[in-house]
Design an enzyme around this catalytic site. Structure first.
Site, short mmCIF file in Angstrom:
data_model
loop_
_atom_site.label_atom_id
_atom_site.label_comp_id
_atom_site.label_asym_id
_atom_site.label_seq_id
_atom_site.Cartn_x
_atom_site.Cartn_y
_atom_site.Cartn_z
N SER A 164 118.10 24.82 35.45
CA SER A 164 118.81 24.10 36.51
C SER A 164 118.40 22.63 36.46
O SER A 164 117.25 22.30 36.76
CB SER A 164 118.47 24.70 37.88
N LYS A 211 126.13 25.19 40.01
CA LYS A 211 124.83 25.67 40.49
C LYS A 211 124.43 24.92 41.76
O LYS A 211 123.88 25.51 42.71
CB LYS A 211 123.76 25.48 39.41
#
Length: 299
Positions: free
Chosen positions: A94, A168
Site C-alpha cells: 500500500s 485502496k
C-alpha cells in the site's frame, strides 16, 4: 510460472505460502532472512538478495512496508539490472498513487511491466486466499498475473497505473469511517442503557449490517479504547487520502469539489471520537437531568 515474492511480513508470508501450495516455483527474499525458513519445506527457494530472486522470476510480487521501501528495492540499480526484460512486477504494497505511477514509468524504461495491486482482507484473507486485489495497469498484464493472483484472492482492474492505490485509499476511507460509525453508534446505545452486543444482534441483517459490524463482534468491549486511540486520526487521515488522490488527473475535479466542501470545517470540526472537541453541526444542549456521562467521553 516462476514467481518471486519480496517481503515476508504478516501479509507476504502467508501469500508466499499459498503460492507454494499451488505448485508454483516460488523464489523469496526478505531483509530478515529467517522469515523464509517456514517456506523452505514447501519448496520455496530463499535468496540472499532481492536481485537474485528477481533474476529468476517471470512475475515479481512485492509486499513491503511502504512506498519508500518499495522504491529502494525496485529501483536500486543492481535490482533494475537483475530483472528479466519483459517480466512483470506486481506491487501489492500500500503506497501513494503518485509513487506507483513513478515506479511504473521507471520500470517500463528498462523493459519491465508493472501493476500496482494493493489488497484488502488482512492476514486472514492472505491465509485463506480471499483477498480483494485492486489493480492499476494494463488488462493484459493482469490476465497474465492472474495465474498467480488467483491463488491469493479476487483481482479487479480499476484503471491505469496508480488507480489500484486510489482504490485502496477509497477502501481505507470506507473502512475507517465505518469502524468509527459502528463504535460511536454502539457507545451511543450503551450510554442510553442498551446492551452493546444485543444492539449488534438486533441490527444484523438490516441496512446497518456490514462486514465491519460482523467481524468486530469480538471487539465490542474495546470500542471505547478504539475511539480514544483512533478517533483523532480519522479526519486528518481522510484529508491525507484527498491529498494523495488529488494528484491523479482523472480524479482531480471531483476531489477539488470535495475538498472545497470539507475544508471550511477542517479546523473547527476535528473529529475526535470520544472527546468533547468533536463538533459536527449544531448539537442540542441536553437538559440538566440528562447530562452526558463523561466517564467515557461524549460520543
Amino acid at each position: 510460472m516462476k514467481v518471486a515474492v519480496l517481503g515476508l511480513g504478516l501479509m507476504g508470508l502467508p501469500m508466499a505460502h499459498r503460492l507454494c501450495q499451488a505448485g508454483l516455483e516460488v523464489h523469496v527474499w526478505n531483509r530478515t532472512a529467517a522469515k523464509a525458513v517456514p517456506l523452505l519445506d514447501l519448496g520455496a527457494i530463499a535468496h540472499a538478495s532481492a536481485a537474485q530472486a528477481m533474476a529468476q522470476a517471470d512475475l515479481t510480487i512485492t509486499m513491503l512496508e511502504d512506498g519508500d521501501v518499495v522504491e529502494a528495492v525496485l529501483l536500486d540499480p543492481k535490482n533494475l539490472a537483475a530483472f528479466r526484460r519483459g517480466s512483470l512486477v506486481v506491487d501489492m504494497s500500500s503506497i501513494a498513487p503518485a509513487q506507483a505511477r513513478a515506479h511504473a514509468q521507471a520500470l517500463q524504461a528498462v523493459g519491465v511491466r508493472y501493476l500496482d495491486a494493493p489488497v484488502s482482507g488482512g492476514t486472514l484473507g492472505a491465509e485463506q486466499g480471499t483477498l480483494a486485489i485492486m489493480a492499476g495497469g494494463a488488462q493484459s498484464d493482469l490476465d497474465e498475473a492472474t495465474q498467480a493472483l488467483a491463488h491469493l484472492g479476487r483481482a479487479t482492474l480499476v484503471g491505469p497505473h496508480g488507480c489500484g492505490q486510489l482504490a485502496k485509499l477509497a477502501n481505507q476511507m470506507i473502512v475507517g469511517i465505518t469502524i468509527g460509525a459502528v463504535a460511536e453508534a454502539l457507545l451511543f446505545a450503551a450510554k442510553g442503557g442498551a446492551d452493546m452486543a444485543k444492539v449488534r444482534e438486533a441490527i444484523t441483517g438490516g441496512f446497518a449490517d456490514s462486514r465491519i459490524l460482523q467481524l468486530h463482534d469480538t471487539g465490542l468491549v474495546d470500542v471505547r479504547e478504539h475511539t480514544r486511540v483512533h478517533g483523532p486520526q480519522r479526519q486528518e487521515a481522510a484529508f491525507g487520502h484527498l491529498d494523495a488522490a488529488d494528484r491523479c488527473p482523472m480524479q482531480r475535479s471531483g476531489l477539488q469539489r470535495e475538498r472545497g466542501r470539507l475544508q471550511p470545517d477542517r479546523d473547527r470540526d476535528v473529529v475526535r471520537c470520544g472527546h468533547r472537541r468533536r463538533r459536527i453541526g449544531a448539537r442540542p444542549t441536553p437538559p440538566p437531568d440528562h447530562a452526558p456521562d463523561r466517564s467515557v467521553g461524549e460520543a
